[in-house]
Design a protein around this motif. Structure first.
Motif, PDB file in Angstrom:
ATOM      1  N   UNK A  22       1.267   0.757   0.236  1.00 27.27           N
ATOM      2  CA  UNK A  22       1.716  -0.386  -0.553  1.00 27.27           C
ATOM      3  C   UNK A  22       2.487  -1.414   0.274  1.00 27.27           C
ATOM      4  N   UNK A  23       2.406  -1.314   1.604  1.00 30.69           N
ATOM      5  CA  UNK A  23       3.141  -2.239   2.465  1.00 30.69           C
ATOM      6  C   UNK A  23       2.268  -2.624   3.653  1.00 30.69           C
ATOM      7  N   UNK A  24       2.165  -3.925   3.894  1.00 30.00           N
ATOM      8  CA  UNK A  24       1.398  -4.395   5.046  1.00 30.00           C
ATOM      9  C   UNK A  24       2.161  -5.533   5.724  1.00 30.00           C
ATOM     10  N   UNK A  25       2.043  -5.571   7.048  1.00 27.94           N
ATOM     11  CA  UNK A  25       2.683  -6.597   7.859  1.00 27.94           C
ATOM     12  C   UNK A  25       1.604  -7.213   8.749  1.00 27.94           C
ATOM     13  N   UNK A  64       2.589  -0.727  -9.776  1.00 30.37           N
ATOM     14  CA  UNK A  64       1.360  -1.348 -10.263  1.00 30.37           C
ATOM     15  C   UNK A  64       1.691  -2.629 -11.029  1.00 30.37           C
ATOM     16  N   UNK A  65       1.008  -3.723 -10.674  1.00 22.95           N
ATOM     17  CA  UNK A  65       1.234  -4.996 -11.354  1.00 22.95           C
ATOM     18  C   UNK A  65       2.376  -5.809 -10.783  1.00 22.95           C
ATOM     19  N   UNK A 112       3.841 -10.887 -10.991  1.00 24.35           N
ATOM     20  CA  UNK A 112       3.749  -9.817 -11.995  1.00 24.35           C
ATOM     21  C   UNK A 112       2.481 -10.038 -12.803  1.00 24.35           C
ATOM     22  N   UNK A 113       1.611  -9.061 -12.796  1.00 24.33           N
ATOM     23  CA  UNK A 113       0.345  -9.137 -13.532  1.00 24.33           C
ATOM     24  C   UNK A 113       0.387  -8.117 -14.661  1.00 24.33           C
ATOM     25  N   UNK A 114      -0.001  -8.558 -15.851  1.00 21.63           N
ATOM     26  CA  UNK A 114      -0.018  -7.651 -16.999  1.00 21.63           C
ATOM     27  C   UNK A 114      -1.196  -8.012 -17.897  1.00 21.63           C
ATOM     28  N   UNK A 117      -5.210 -11.012 -18.704  1.00 27.50           N
ATOM     29  CA  UNK A 117      -5.052 -12.372 -18.220  1.00 27.50           C
ATOM     30  C   UNK A 117      -3.606 -12.786 -18.021  1.00 27.50           C
ATOM     31  N   UNK A 118      -2.668 -11.897 -18.267  1.00 32.93           N
ATOM     32  CA  UNK A 118      -1.266 -12.270 -18.179  1.00 32.93           C
ATOM     33  C   UNK A 118      -0.732 -12.204 -16.761  1.00 32.93           C
ATOM     34  N   UNK A 119       0.129 -13.155 -16.420  1.00 30.85           N
ATOM     35  CA  UNK A 119       0.729 -13.160 -15.094  1.00 30.85           C
ATOM     36  C   UNK A 119       1.978 -14.020 -15.089  1.00 30.85           C
TER      37      UNK A 119
END
Length: 265
Positions: A22-25, A64-65, A112-114, A117-119
């Motif tokens: 869950x982490x990228x550089x 998640x999200x 934040x995605x929910x 279609x919510x964001x």
């Protein structure tokens, strides 16, 4: 007549490190080199420009999200050939010493995605400008005359800063009794500061809009094959700072509506 030519090359190296799922550089280093030549009535001029442009991107998904991102990079504006050549009406004077503006940009972003279609997205950006370009006034004596006149010409005028906060959101309205409906909104706040090259007074950058607001409402009626939307945006109020004039532009808030229907195939 003036002929302006540019020979540009850019090389880069980049790498990606993923210490966790869950982490990228991501890091990159770009090197830009260009040579600009101008020949014509203002004489001949040539300049060599070299810039290092580092970039760092960090992306983290704590759950998640949810995603957090950070970006730090150095950018270089495209130099106007007209500014390098000379300013209109300035006889026999080229502009070989100007440099394109360089910008250090730092940005933090949360998304934040929910639902389907919510964001919600929040972005905070800081920009620091070096070698900012602007117009100044010079005294120049035209050929065949003895009295000098005032002319505008582009020069590197110093530094500037700009901060931007932008918030956008989309909210599905299915659970509120409006099937296929989506409400959207965005807000952008911007503040900038530089020193005017003529008056030497602090002011904001030209053509900056301090506040921008937009609202939207749409609905997709699948069974009826109908889609409609309503949109509204705030008016604009900008200032263009010239060496001998201040131009202020205003516009009223705008509203728009659309309706589409797809006939049965």
């Amino acid at each position: 007549d003036t002929r302006v030519e540019e020979l540009r090359s850019e090389s880069f190296v980049s790498g990606v490190w993923t210490p966790r799922d869950n982490l990228s550089v991501t890091g990159a280093l770009r090197y830009e080199r260009s040579r600009i030549t101008a020949t014509g009535s203002a004489g001949a001029a040539e300049t060599d420009l070299n810039f290092l442009k580092p970039r760092l991107n960090i992306a983290w998904t704590p759950a998640a999200g949810h995603q957090l991102a950070f970006k730090l990079e150095r950018n270089v504006d495209q130099l106007s050939f007209g500014a390098f050549q000379a300013s209109t009406g300035v006889f026999g004077r080229g502009n070989p010493d100007i440099r394109p503006a360089q910008i250090w940009l730092a940005q933090a972003r949360y998304e934040r995605v929910f639902g389907r279609q919510g964001s919600f997205v929040a972005e905070l950006t800081h920009e620091a400008f070096d070698d900012l370009l602007g117009q100044v006034v010079i005294l120049e004596t035209p050929p065949g005359e003895t009295t000098p006149r005032l002319y505008n010409i582009t020069r590197n005028v110093g530094t500037a800063r700009r901060e931007t906060a932008k918030f956008t959101g989309r909210l599905p309205l299915d659970s509120y009794g409006m099937g296929g409906g989506v409400a959207s909104a965005s807000l952008q706040l911007r503040q900038s500061e530089t020193v005017d090259p003529v008056t030497f007074v602090d002011r904001r950058l030209s053509n900056e809009q301090p506040v921008v607001v937009s609202l939207g409402l749409s609905q997709n009626l699948v069974s009826q094959r109908i889609n409609w939307s309503l949109n509204a945006s705030s008016g604009q109020s900008t200032r263009n700072y010239g060496p001998r004039a201040l131009v202020q532009s205003r516009s009223q808030p705008s509203f728009s509506a659309s309706l589409s229907w797809r006939p049965d195939d």
